[in-house]
Design a protein around this motif. Structure first.
Motif, PDB file in Angstrom:
ATOM      1  N   LEU A 141      22.175  35.338  45.931  1.00 43.84           N
ATOM      2  CA  LEU A 141      23.950  34.792  45.656  1.00 43.84           C
ATOM      3  C   LEU A 141      24.895  34.731  46.821  1.00 43.84           C
ATOM      4  O   LEU A 141      25.581  33.558  46.965  1.00 43.84           O
ATOM      5  CB  LEU A 141      23.827  36.037  44.352  1.00 43.84           C
ATOM      6  CG  LEU A 141      23.467  35.899  43.229  1.00 43.84           C
ATOM      7  CD1 LEU A 141      23.880  35.917  42.025  1.00 43.84           C
ATOM      8  CD2 LEU A 141      24.000  34.174  42.706  1.00 43.84           C
ATOM      9  N   ALA A 142      24.725  35.649  47.378  1.00 44.98           N
ATOM     10  CA  ALA A 142      25.388  35.544  48.465  1.00 44.98           C
ATOM     11  C   ALA A 142      25.407  35.080  50.009  1.00 44.98           C
ATOM     12  O   ALA A 142      26.156  34.951  51.071  1.00 44.98           O
ATOM     13  CB  ALA A 142      25.513  37.479  49.156  1.00 44.98           C
ATOM     14  N   THR A 143      23.499  34.625  50.591  1.00 44.83           N
ATOM     15  CA  THR A 143      23.143  34.194  51.219  1.00 44.83           C
ATOM     16  C   THR A 143      22.603  32.953  51.593  1.00 44.83           C
ATOM     17  O   THR A 143      22.625  31.723  52.439  1.00 44.83           O
ATOM     18  CB  THR A 143      22.301  35.128  52.084  1.00 44.83           C
ATOM     19  OG1 THR A 143      21.379  34.966  51.522  1.00 44.83           O
ATOM     20  CG2 THR A 143      22.951  36.437  52.435  1.00 44.83           C
ATOM     21  N   SER A 144      22.397  32.674  49.662  1.00 45.08           N
ATOM     22  CA  SER A 144      21.587  30.792  49.932  1.00 45.08           C
ATOM     23  C   SER A 144      22.980  30.282  48.618  1.00 45.08           C
ATOM     24  O   SER A 144      23.088  30.464  47.755  1.00 45.08           O
ATOM     25  CB  SER A 144      20.284  31.110  49.409  1.00 45.08           C
ATOM     26  OG  SER A 144      20.476  31.623  48.411  1.00 45.08           O
ATOM     27  N   ASP A 145      22.147  28.948  48.436  1.00 44.81           N
ATOM     28  CA  ASP A 145      22.608  28.355  47.123  1.00 44.81           C
ATOM     29  C   ASP A 145      21.079  27.611  45.842  1.00 44.81           C
ATOM     30  O   ASP A 145      21.816  26.966  45.165  1.00 44.81           O
ATOM     31  CB  ASP A 145      22.938  26.781  47.967  1.00 44.81           C
ATOM     32  CG  ASP A 145      24.607  26.797  48.466  1.00 44.81           C
ATOM     33  OD1 ASP A 145      25.292  28.114  48.390  1.00 44.81           O
ATOM     34  OD2 ASP A 145      24.079  25.692  50.023  1.00 44.81           O
ATOM     35  N   SER A 146      20.465  28.988  45.852  1.00 45.84           N
ATOM     36  CA  SER A 146      19.561  29.054  45.207  1.00 45.84           C
ATOM     37  C   SER A 146      19.289  28.506  44.132  1.00 45.84           C
ATOM     38  O   SER A 146      20.717  29.484  43.218  1.00 45.84           O
ATOM     39  CB  SER A 146      18.236  29.408  46.125  1.00 45.84           C
ATOM     40  OG  SER A 146      18.754  30.630  45.669  1.00 45.84           O
ATOM     41  N   GLN A 147      18.523  28.351  42.647  1.00 44.77           N
ATOM     42  CA  GLN A 147      19.084  28.366  41.899  1.00 44.77           C
ATOM     43  C   GLN A 147      18.467  29.568  41.338  1.00 44.77           C
ATOM     44  O   GLN A 147      16.886  30.255  41.685  1.00 44.77           O
ATOM     45  CB  GLN A 147      17.994  27.900  41.053  1.00 44.77           C
ATOM     46  CG  GLN A 147      19.524  26.096  40.987  1.00 44.77           C
ATOM     47  CD  GLN A 147      20.844  26.274  39.993  1.00 44.77           C
ATOM     48  OE1 GLN A 147      20.618  26.442  39.402  1.00 44.77           O
ATOM     49  NE2 GLN A 147      21.321  25.665  40.786  1.00 44.77           N
ATOM     50  N   ILE A 148      18.927  30.922  40.266  1.00 45.31           N
ATOM     51  CA  ILE A 148      18.163  31.643  40.087  1.00 45.31           C
ATOM     52  C   ILE A 148      18.289  32.210  38.520  1.00 45.31           C
ATOM     53  O   ILE A 148      19.135  32.857  37.819  1.00 45.31           O
ATOM     54  CB  ILE A 148      19.161  33.223  40.572  1.00 45.31           C
ATOM     55  CG1 ILE A 148      18.951  33.076  42.379  1.00 45.31           C
ATOM     56  CG2 ILE A 148      18.256  34.774  40.961  1.00 45.31           C
ATOM     57  CD1 ILE A 148      20.246  33.975  43.198  1.00 45.31           C
ATOM     58  N   VAL A 149      16.993  32.639  38.215  1.00 45.51           N
ATOM     59  CA  VAL A 149      16.581  33.542  36.564  1.00 45.51           C
ATOM     60  C   VAL A 149      16.755  34.422  36.526  1.00 45.51           C
ATOM     61  O   VAL A 149      15.424  35.002  38.032  1.00 45.51           O
ATOM     62  CB  VAL A 149      15.628  32.142  35.624  1.00 45.51           C
ATOM     63  CG1 VAL A 149      15.557  32.761  34.824  1.00 45.51           C
ATOM     64  CG2 VAL A 149      15.678  30.662  35.933  1.00 45.51           C
ATOM     65  N   PHE A 150      17.729  35.412  36.281  1.00 48.33           N
ATOM     66  CA  PHE A 150      17.030  36.717  35.908  1.00 48.33           C
ATOM     67  C   PHE A 150      17.471  37.278  34.737  1.00 48.33           C
ATOM     68  O   PHE A 150      17.691  36.622  33.724  1.00 48.33           O
ATOM     69  CB  PHE A 150      18.692  37.499  36.436  1.00 48.33           C
ATOM     70  CG  PHE A 150      18.662  39.168  37.293  1.00 48.33           C
ATOM     71  CD1 PHE A 150      17.665  39.836  38.191  1.00 48.33           C
ATOM     72  CD2 PHE A 150      18.455  39.337  35.744  1.00 48.33           C
ATOM     73  CE1 PHE A 150      18.319  40.690  38.726  1.00 48.33           C
ATOM     74  CE2 PHE A 150      18.457  41.436  36.270  1.00 48.33           C
ATOM     75  CZ  PHE A 150      18.388  41.932  37.401  1.00 48.33           C
TER      76      PHE A 150
END
Length: 352
Positions: A142-151
């Motif tokens: 979250l802090a270093t990229s713009d990627s989509q994340i599913v948790f």
């Protein structure tokens, strides 16, 4: 209480700065790091762990690996999170005895459960205290990229959700990128492979999965991801193991005979972007010869259980006494454990 003294050349003494009650049976331990050791404890990789030397009346000490819940991109101090287990000597000792000011002997951050890149869609999967290394990966992404994340996070009940408030804050701050899925056993029952495959199916095409949790949960997740169509090279697993040896002691190598030296294999080892050509006697492990050559070899347990020394065999063949930390898929992809590998071919190439 007198100051602790390291038991080996690799270990350091850290002081507990803060103890945080996360749930009724889980605590986070935040460490102060002296300026002289700052680089080792601020440049770690998300998903790595610390090995703590815990006093024991029976054996003098036991070594336990606890994952870092902190992230180097967002947290100034390293933090491990420990959940009590019924028969877990180490986890109960940590939760009962550590207070601010307590000194602990610690090995530097280690482990290979970390993404090679964060600019990719991630499916992060955790259950119980398995959230710890996954949390480090999440905060970094979250802090270093713009990627989509599913948790996806499974627990017995809402009272057992470690980092509940922090997860709410992260979701509120990154609602456009972070999909947060809680599974509560007291409401939904145990997560089955079939139900998980349905949940994870939409992410099979583009997401890379990282998972950590208890054995039965991991078995269900492995099957679910396979059924959902995830390529096995896009599935990464962290496994908890108790260590029986003493990784804090310096390694002492027995002398080799002239025949052993004459029959040694030749190996090119790529470490931190540099290639080192070494002689590899067949009675010694890869970690043994790297340490003897003065290289900063990544390792922790020397038992094949922690996975710290995992590397890729790109040429040649080896045998391993205990490939315990590796899945069959890992071995198929060419991964070996440096602390267990001995050469069976005359020339080899290995990458860390």
């Amino acid at each position: 209480m007198p100051d602790l003294t390291p038991h080996g050349s690799r270990s350091v003494i850290l002081t507990v700065a803060e103890v945080i009650d996360e749930t009724a049976d889980a605590k986070s331990i935040v460490f102060d790091v002296p300026d002289t050791m700052a680089e080792s404890f601020t440049s770690y990789k998300p998903g790595q762990f610390l090995t703590l030397r815990i006093p024991s009346e029976q054996t003098g000490s036991v070594a336990r690996c606890y994952s870092l819940a902190s992230a180097p991109a967002t947290d100034k101090q390293p933090k491990v999170t420990v959940k009590r287990t019924v028969d877990g000597y180490g986890s109960n000792w940590v939760c009962d005895n550590l207070t601010p000011g307590t000194q602990m002997e610690v090995l530097p951050p280690s482990g290979v459960f970390t993404p090679k890149a964060f600019d990719q869609p991630l499916l992060l999967i955790a259950a119980g205290s398995g959230v710890t290394p996954v949390m480090s990966i999440l905060k970094t992404a979250l802090a270093t990229s713009d990627s989509q994340i599913v948790f996806f996070y499974a627990n017995r009940s809402s009272d057992d959700v470690i980092f509940a408030a922090e997860l709410r804050e992260l979701h509120a701050a990154h609602a456009d990128r972070l999909t947060l899925i809680h599974w509560l056993e007291n409401l939904q029952g145990l997560p089955t492979a079939r139900a998980l495959a349905t949940l994870f199916g939409p992410f099979a095409a583009g997401h890379t999965a990282y998972m950590c949790g208890p054995g039965p949960f991991m078995d269900a997740v492995h099957k679910a991801l396979a059924d959902a169509g995830f390529p096995h090279h896009n599935v990464h697993t962290e496994v908890y193991n108790s260590l029986s040896g003493d990784p804090f002691a310096d390694v002492e190598l027995e002398e080799l005979s002239q025949d052993d030296q004459a029959e040694a294999a030749a190996v090119d080892v790529e470490l931190d972007g540099e290639t080192h050509t070494l002689s590899w006697p067949r009675k010694r492990t890869l970690i043994d010869i790297m340490l003897a050559a003065g290289l900063d070899a990544p390792y922790s347990c020397q038992e094949g259980e922690c996975g710290s020394c995992a590397c890729t065999l790109t040429e040649g063949t080896v045998e391993m006494d205990n490939p315990g930390a590796l899945d069959p898929e890992d071995i198929e992809d060419g991964y070996i454990l440096g602390c267990q590998a001995r050469p069976t071919s005359d020339s080899l190439k290995i990458e860390f």
